[in-house]
Each structure stands twice: as C-alpha cells, then as structure tokens.
Design a protein around this motif. Sequence first.
Motif: not given
Length: 256
Positions: A42-43, A45-47, A49-50, A53
């Motif tokens: 999850g970490t 994936r968030r990285g 994704s950021q 963006e």
Amino acid sequence: ELKRRSTELEQLSHTEDDLNLLQSFPSLCSPPLTKDSDLCVGTVRRGVSQLEETVMSEMKRLFDDELKRIQQYAVDVILDPDTASPWLILSKNGKEVRTGEKKHKLPDNPKRFDSAVNVLGEKGFSSGRFYYEVTVTGKTEWNLGVARESINRKGTVTLSPDNGRWAVILRDGSKYIACAPTRVHLYLREKPQKVGVFVDYEEGQVSFYDVETRSHIYSFTGYTFTEKLYPYFSPLLNDGGKNSTPLIISPVNHTD
C-alpha cells in the motif's frame, strides 16, 4: 531489521574470510520480510500514485503553455464548397459540415471530391505556421488534419502522408488513430470534444491537441512540405443518424 543488517554489513566489510563474505552477503542484502506485507504494498502504491499525479500535473502545465503559444497562430478557416463531396451539407457561413442522406446534384470540377465525403478549407498555406480548432462533440467518426493541394480527389482516397494527407481519425466512437504510413492507435485518457490542429510548415510538423484537457494527441514530424497545405475535414457517413452531428470550426479562445 535494516539497522541490524547495516551493522552486520559494516562488520563483514572488514573480514578477511572470503568464504564467509560470499555466504553472508546475499542474505543480508535480500529484502526483509514484514508481518504486514499489505502495508508495504500500500505504501508503494501510494508513492507511485503520488508520483504519477506529479508527473501528469507537470505535463499538463507544459502542454497548456505550449497550446497557448500555438493558439497565437490561429487562422480563420472557411470551408470551400467547390471541394465538398456531393454528399456533404455545408452551413451558410462555411463553418459547419455534416453528411446528408442523399447525394446532391453539384457541378463537377477538378477540385471536388466526387465520392469520399471530404471537404477542404478555402485558403491554403505554403509557409509559416497556422492553427485551427474543430468541435467534434456528439460524433462517432471523423477525419481531421491537412492535405496538400495535389491530392487525388476522385475515387478512393487513402489517408497517409505518402498520399498527401496528415490526419487523425475517430472510428466506432472510441478508436483514435493517427494515419501515419504505419497506423498508430492512440490511447487517450479522455474523449476529445474539441480538437486543435497546428502546422509548422518549415519544420515539417502537423500536431493535434485536445483543447479542453490542454493535452497533446499526436504529432507528425520530419516531413518536407513543397506545396500548399489545406485544412482537411470529413464528418464521415451519417450511420442512420448516429453520426449526424456536424464538424464545427470553432473560434479560438486565447484566454482558456
């Protein structure tokens, strides 16, 4: 765990026992197991994704600046009725074109497309840069681009730079294709409602933009133009009313 491994690696770096070094190094450098692997994923994936963006935001800003510069070369495009296929219906102001249900009786001339549902702009360009925008909202198929003056206007028309046409097309409501010598399928994040077409004659470039999302669609580059280029349009067949919406040459809003 990482701190412990770092300490062991530091100690190992000073050893003179080569066999111990070879045996210990792989295990010390392998990723440590975690009790909560989902948290790790999850970490990451968030990285990612950021990062995505951030990259997309920067690309949008760059293309927005690029489009603003290009829009300075906007020209007033009016459709040439003498080139229009007998199947086409042009608006009185020469800014809209759609395909009718029947073939009209029109005088034939060397400039007119006799079967392909095509039409050109009145004015051709043999130098400099020019830009125009076309609203394509509601259509399931269309062709847009530029064509050289000497293109074949009778019978079957092939879309390719080799035949004097630089075009992007829509098929089946969602398939966007750049008609390069080898066709290029374009995977767009959003469906364009207004398409900008830009030509740099000296640079041999024809580029297409999604005006509303301020994004680049495709560019033909590295060509040598030797004759006049004309804005090129085809609203394609009516398809029983599914594709009856006209192509509309839109005024360029420089303040977007």
